[in-house]
Design a protein around this motif. Sequence first.
Motif, PDB file in Angstrom:
ATOM      1  N   GLN A  95       0.835  -1.194   0.000  1.00 22.77           N
ATOM      2  CA  GLN A  95       0.000   0.000   0.000  1.00 22.77           C
ATOM      3  C   GLN A  95       0.875   1.252   0.000  1.00 22.77           C
ATOM      4  N   GLY A  96       0.518   2.192  -0.875  1.00 24.39           N
ATOM      5  CA  GLY A  96       1.270   3.429  -0.976  1.00 24.39           C
ATOM      6  C   GLY A  96       2.526   3.324  -1.823  1.00 24.39           C
ATOM      7  N   MET A  97       2.809   2.136  -2.340  1.00 21.90           N
ATOM      8  CA  MET A  97       4.012   1.925  -3.137  1.00 21.90           C
ATOM      9  C   MET A  97       3.674   1.656  -4.598  1.00 21.90           C
ATOM     10  N   ILE A  98       4.709   1.777  -5.431  1.00 22.26           N
ATOM     11  CA  ILE A  98       4.595   1.482  -6.851  1.00 22.26           C
ATOM     12  C   ILE A  98       5.064   0.049  -7.081  1.00 22.26           C
ATOM     13  N   VAL A  99       4.267  -0.715  -7.831  1.00 27.45           N
ATOM     14  CA  VAL A  99       4.641  -2.076  -8.222  1.00 27.45           C
ATOM     15  C   VAL A  99       4.794  -2.075  -9.741  1.00 27.45           C
ATOM     16  N   ALA A 100       5.959  -2.499 -10.209  1.00 24.43           N
ATOM     17  CA  ALA A 100       6.255  -2.433 -11.641  1.00 24.43           C
ATOM     18  C   ALA A 100       7.127  -3.618 -12.041  1.00 24.43           C
ATOM     19  N   PRO A 101       7.275  -3.852 -13.345  1.00 25.12           N
ATOM     20  CA  PRO A 101       8.261  -4.857 -13.762  1.00 25.12           C
ATOM     21  C   PRO A 101       9.659  -4.421 -13.319  1.00 25.12           C
TER      22      PRO A 101
END
Length: 527
Positions: free
Chosen positions: A75-81
């Motif tokens: 939560q509150g974070m960026i999830v990316a490749p």
Amino acid sequence: MKCLPALLAAICFGLVPTAPAIAAGTADLIISGGTIYTGADEAPFVGDVAVSGDRIVYVGPHAGAPAAKASIDAQGMIVAPGFIDVHTHPESYIRSGDAAKRLNAPWLMQGVSTIFIGVDGRGTPNVAADQAELEAQKVGTNIVSYVGFGAVREAVLGHDARAPSPDELERMKALVAQAMCEGAIGLSAGLFYAPQSFARTEEVVAVAKEAARRGGIYDTHQRDESSYSIGLMNSAKEVLQIGREAEMPVHFAHLKALGVDLQGQVPEVIRLIEAARAAGQKVTADQYPWLASSTSLDAALVPRWAVDGGYAAMIKRFDDAAQMAKIRDEMMENLRRRGGADSILLTSVDREWTGKRLSEMAEAWKVEPVDAAVRILRANPRDSIASFNMIDSDVDLVMKQPWVVTGSDGTDGHPRQFATFPRKYAVYVRERQVIDLKTFIRQSTGLSADIFKLDRRGYLRPDYFADVVVFDPARYAPKADYVRPRELTVGVHTLLVNGAPTIQDGQLTTAASGRALKRTPAPGTCP
């Protein structure tokens, strides 16, 4: 993240199976509640990413996510490749005798899961043996390999400034064919550097065709990014000519206009590339977000003819008064086009001049700057430098192009090795808003995977390999700068490489889960 006992070996230490394995709808790991950027050109959304073994098994809203044995609250974070760095010089890390160093921390801590090696024409033609050795010794990042035009030329011609004979050309072509059949992604060249600079265009085309017919790409540190020889525009035209005549995609490494004579000419280069693309040619580029380039002192200042035969021959020319007078005059001109002695920062490790400007060493030694450079070259012919030679408007314009991706060109002594991706985010997304966050992520993931046809990498999609970064958008930032170039990036919470957590709770783990990513050659082109 808490690793449950049953998963300790499988996840915490990277001993993962090679295919998804969901038992009774239960994944190994779920990353929950983060803002997901898939790597595609689409809007982000809040949801979950589930991983089993080395694969992604779910990307979507929380309500549809499977149960999991372990979880990360994003939560509150960026999830990316995981980020893809398409142009790197990591040899002091991935080829170290120290297992901890082979984790490749400078890249992992930026959120990079895949790096390209063998750039600038330096990639060994013995790709299979090299990749097998890297995998056996275990590295932290995935590896993509080029075969290098320079390495092939030196294997056949040494450092001589001459054209190959027909037999020698056939030997060069055979080495490239071998490397492509062993999994190289394409042919890299560094025509700016001797002895590659001695090659005529038709020689490069003949060799490049061997990579082309096996599905490879031509990646180049072009012959002239400045006004050293044929000039930036003619050099860019040569790149496009090689691509057309070899019938292969071309990729400009670290696209720029270098030096006081060329600053402001990037729009003209972009118009040239756009025209080629409009005509149907496949042309792309990468870029690093720094105003200082990095190279060796000899490459920046010494005329190419003076390096014919190698560095021992160069030093002999230094000792010949008549030749040295000519060399010195040309070095003075090269120093001028670089912006003068104050624009040259000496970056090689463990020298008395490390971290000093060339102008400072000239003052300390009470000599002219060119003579200070010669003194350094006599002691260490390949000393590295950072050269401050670009302007913001040129860098900004390159970054905005839809065919440009991120590449660090990370070298020892330059902060881009430790901080390219966070600098691009911190300065060009957050501070100056040259591009937005979605563009930053796409240029660092999916677009790179598309250009280089990486198999199931660069996107968060089911059945894709689980290279996943989770970073705090408020904390993700570079710590390295030109004075302290070896400071690790902060703000990456988690990084999975092939499903194994190489960063966990902001700290490096001992997982060395990188793999050699081999390109499958075009059917029927290899024995």
